[in-house]
Design an enzyme around this catalytic site. Structure first.
Site, PDB file in Angstrom:
ATOM      1  CB  THR A  52      -2.508  -3.335  -0.362  1.00  0.00           C
ATOM      2  OG1 THR A  52      -3.459  -2.971   0.634  1.00  0.00           O
ATOM      3  CG2 THR A  52      -3.222  -3.712  -1.651  1.00  0.00           C
ATOM      4  NE  ARG A  80      -0.954   1.950   9.687  1.00  0.00           N
ATOM      5  CZ  ARG A  80      -0.103   1.863   8.663  1.00  0.00           C
ATOM      6  NH1 ARG A  80      -0.543   1.855   7.414  1.00  0.00           N
ATOM      7  NH2 ARG A  80       1.192   1.779   8.877  1.00  0.00           N
ATOM      8  CE1 TYR A 137      -7.716   3.739   0.153  1.00  0.00           C
ATOM      9  CE2 TYR A 137      -6.207   3.426   1.974  1.00  0.00           C
ATOM     10  CZ  TYR A 137      -6.468   3.412   0.613  1.00  0.00           C
ATOM     11  OH  TYR A 137      -5.481   3.078  -0.274  1.00  0.00           O
ATOM     12  CD  GLN A 189      -5.143  -1.495   7.542  1.00  0.00           C
ATOM     13  OE1 GLN A 189      -4.853  -1.820   6.396  1.00  0.00           O
ATOM     14  NE2 GLN A 189      -4.645  -0.419   8.132  1.00  0.00           N
ATOM     15  CG  HIS A 216      -7.207   1.357   6.733  1.00  0.00           C
ATOM     16  ND1 HIS A 216      -6.551   2.540   7.003  1.00  0.00           N
ATOM     17  CD2 HIS A 216      -6.624   0.848   5.611  1.00  0.00           C
ATOM     18  CE1 HIS A 216      -5.615   2.734   6.071  1.00  0.00           C
ATOM     19  NE2 HIS A 216      -5.637   1.728   5.226  1.00  0.00           N
ATOM     20  CG  ASN A 235      -2.686   5.392   4.744  1.00  0.00           C
ATOM     21  OD1 ASN A 235      -2.078   6.295   5.318  1.00  0.00           O
ATOM     22  ND2 ASN A 235      -2.252   4.150   4.721  1.00  0.00           N
ATOM     23  CG  ASN A 283      -5.571   7.191  -1.344  1.00  0.00           C
ATOM     24  OD1 ASN A 283      -5.288   6.973  -2.528  1.00  0.00           O
ATOM     25  ND2 ASN A 283      -5.373   6.299  -0.391  1.00  0.00           N
ATOM     26  N   GLY A 305       6.974  -1.309   7.297  1.00  0.00           N
ATOM     27  CA  GLY A 305       6.190  -1.709   6.136  1.00  0.00           C
ATOM     28  C   GLY A 305       7.071  -2.252   5.034  1.00  0.00           C
ATOM     29  NE  ARG A 306       8.337   2.474   2.443  1.00  0.00           N
ATOM     30  CZ  ARG A 306       8.592   3.771   2.427  1.00  0.00           C
ATOM     31  NH1 ARG A 306       8.695   4.395   1.269  1.00  0.00           N
ATOM     32  NH2 ARG A 306       8.736   4.438   3.561  1.00  0.00           N
TER      33      ARG A 306
HETATM   34  C1  LIG Z   1       3.030  -1.948  -1.116  1.00  0.00           C
HETATM   35  C2  LIG Z   1       2.398  -1.184   0.023  1.00  0.00           C
HETATM   36  C3  LIG Z   1       1.118  -1.527   0.430  1.00  0.00           C
HETATM   37  C4  LIG Z   1       0.528  -0.855   1.517  1.00  0.00           C
HETATM   38  N1  LIG Z   1      -0.699  -1.253   1.954  1.00  0.00           N
HETATM   39  C5  LIG Z   1      -1.251  -0.687   3.053  1.00  0.00           C
HETATM   40  C6  LIG Z   1      -2.472  -1.175   3.590  1.00  0.00           C
HETATM   41  O1  LIG Z   1      -3.063  -2.141   3.104  1.00  0.00           O
HETATM   42  N2  LIG Z   1      -2.958  -0.542   4.683  1.00  0.00           N
HETATM   43  C7  LIG Z   1      -2.328   0.526   5.262  1.00  0.00           C
HETATM   44  O2  LIG Z   1      -2.809   1.064   6.266  1.00  0.00           O
HETATM   45  N3  LIG Z   1      -1.151   0.983   4.788  1.00  0.00           N
HETATM   46  C8  LIG Z   1      -0.595   0.392   3.712  1.00  0.00           C
HETATM   47  N4  LIG Z   1       0.629   0.823   3.264  1.00  0.00           N
HETATM   48  C9  LIG Z   1       1.394   1.792   4.053  1.00  0.00           C
HETATM   49  C10 LIG Z   1       2.365   1.049   4.979  1.00  0.00           C
HETATM   50  O3  LIG Z   1       1.667   0.285   5.948  1.00  0.00           O
HETATM   51  C11 LIG Z   1       3.294   2.022   5.743  1.00  0.00           C
HETATM   52  O4  LIG Z   1       2.507   2.966   6.414  1.00  0.00           O
HETATM   53  C12 LIG Z   1       4.254   2.750   4.822  1.00  0.00           C
HETATM   54  O5  LIG Z   1       4.890   1.858   3.916  1.00  0.00           O
HETATM   55  C13 LIG Z   1       5.315   3.502   5.646  1.00  0.00           C
HETATM   56  O6  LIG Z   1       6.040   2.589   6.459  1.00  0.00           O
HETATM   57  P1  LIG Z   1       7.512   2.093   6.057  1.00  0.00           P
HETATM   58  O7  LIG Z   1       8.346   3.354   5.914  1.00  0.00           O
HETATM   59  O8  LIG Z   1       7.969   1.227   7.178  1.00  0.00           O
HETATM   60  O9  LIG Z   1       7.390   1.371   4.758  1.00  0.00           O
HETATM   61  C14 LIG Z   1       1.214   0.198   2.170  1.00  0.00           C
HETATM   62  C15 LIG Z   1       2.503   0.553   1.711  1.00  0.00           C
HETATM   63  C16 LIG Z   1       3.095  -0.129   0.667  1.00  0.00           C
HETATM   64  C17 LIG Z   1       4.496   0.238   0.249  1.00  0.00           C
END
Ligand SMILES: Cc1cc2nc3c(=O)[nH]c(=O)nc-3n(C[C@H](O)[C@H](O)[C@H](O)COP(=O)(O)O)c2cc1C
Length: 363
Positions: A27, A228, A181, A100, A176, A179, A236, A317-318
């Site tokens: 996001t 997912r 939701y 998503q 989705h 997390n 949350n 992700g990050r």
């Molecule tokens: C800035 C940010 C936005 C995220 N937005 C979403 C999202 O829109 N949908 C979702 O399922 N997870 C979201 N996540 C979770 C990531 O998809 C991911 O699960 C999480 O960062 C762990 O993976 P990583 O260690 O590779 O970053 C978000 C995480 C971050 C840091």
């Protein structure tokens, strides 16, 4: 042990992905008026198209499903048209992208809801969570419990959103279910104390997630439908008293629906992988199609988990925020750029489309 590599093509159902690395949904709160993704979004996703599979940021299926400011939707024609620019940019570079589909449930604020009404939830239990509204993080609002008669409408909104995603050119959708939701709120008993067919037993708490999945499959086909889940993530403010039984059941049923992938957040989203005891291998063994693993992966961990056949694809992700060419960097063993936390949520191109690829950053 197997000799697969992360950088070889992979068949996700009928789609051929160029490698086994997925971009996790992220996001970024940069949608324009009407919650329409703009030209910058097309540039941002296009820059990251070398990932085998891109999964879009979470995208609300209705106004009721929105919980944060400036997140994109997929329920109006203007939104469909905006997303088409994104899918065109990704496909032009040979990438693949799923959308998503998101309903936040109780993780919302009255300022985002129609006529300032309360967000909806399985039960009238406020989340211990914050949301990003009016350019700051604030407590979520008190929700109201959904009436039984409203649930079919939510299933229908997911189904219509899936059709809209395909109309916008997406290769498929990711429901989705993670997390904290709406669908995860139903699955987890800290948020769901209903006494009807959608609360109580493992089967009842899974019902809405499975009805949504079945409706999406009926609309666009199992080969274009993924989901997912985050069985033990406290994201949350949710928790389950029986996550193994709950998610073993869910995955058995998802397997029966024949969907193309499950995308599993292993541990606390963005936090420790070992937050609670849970056998993710059980989900892997139960599900016959593609297993996408996420959470805290780096090259070393993904390589070793692939060799052990613990997953088929690995979502990062990050690392994708500051490394548009993450795949090339991992393959080359190149250093990764660091994210500027100040520009993650909201704003324009700074911290969004201006992170350079490595060749450019060397020059
Ligand atoms: C800035 C940010 C936005 C995220 N937005 C979403 C999202 O829109 N949908 C979702 O399922 N997870 C979201 N996540 C979770 C990531 O998809 C991911 O699960 C999480 O960062 C762990 O993976 P990583 O260690 O590779 O970053 C978000 C995480 C971050 C840091």
């Amino acid at each position: 042990m197997t000799n697969k590599t992360l950088f070889e093509p992979y068949n996700l159902g009928s789609l051929t992905l160029s490698n086994r690395i997925a971009m996790a949904p992220l996001t970024r709160n940069r949608a324009g008026a009407g919650f329409v993704p703009g030209d910058l979004a097309a540039e941002y996703y296009g820059q990251r198209a070398s990932a085998g599979l891109l999964i879009s940021e979470a995208t609300q299926i209705s106004q009721q499903g929105q919980g944060y400011q400036d997140t994109p939707g997929i329920y109006s024609q203007a939104q469909i048209d905006g997303w088409r620019k994104v899918t065109t940019a990704v496909h032009a570079k040979g990438g693949r992208i799923f959308l998503q589909l998101w309903h936040v449930g109780r993780v919302s604020h009255i300022d985002l809801q129609e006529n300032g009404s309360a967000p909806v939830a399985p039960s009238a239990i406020r989340a211990a969570a914050k949301t990003f509204v009016n350019n700051g993080f604030i407590d979520v609002s008190e929700p109201r419990a959904l009436e039984l008669g409203e649930l079919a409408g939510i299933v229908n909104d997911f189904q219509q959103a899936a059709a809209n995603a395909i109309a916008a050119g997406f290769d498929g959708v990711e429901i989705h279910g993670a997390n904290g939701y709406l669908l995860d709120q139903f699955a987890k008993d800290s948020a769901n104390v209903r006494t009807d067919a959608y609360g109580g037993s493992v089967e009842n708490r899974a019902r809405l997630m499975l009805e949504v999945t079945a409706a999406v499959v009926a609309e666009i086909g199992a080969g274009r439908t993924g989901i997912r889940i985050s069985p033990v993530s406290p994201a949350n403010g949710v928790s389950s008293s029986d996550p193994q039984a709950q998610f073993d059941h869910i995955v058995d049923q998802l397997n029966a629906l024949g969907i193309v992938y499950i995308h599993v957040v292993e541990g606390a989203t963005g936090g420790p992988r070992d937050v609670a005891p849970f056998d993710f291998g059980s989900l892997r063994r139960r599900f016959k199609n593609t297993y996408i693993a996420n959470n805290g992966y780096d090259l070393k961990l993904a390589t070793s988990r692939l060799a052990e056949d613990k997953a088929d694809l690995f979502a990062f992700g990050r690392p994708f925020i500051a490394n548009p060419d993450l795949v090339e960097r991992l393959e080359a063993g190149a250093p990764l750029a660091q994210v500027n936390p100040a520009t993650i949520y909201g704003g324009g191109e700074v911290g969004y489309t201006d992170y350079p690829a490595i060749a450019a950053s060397r020059s």
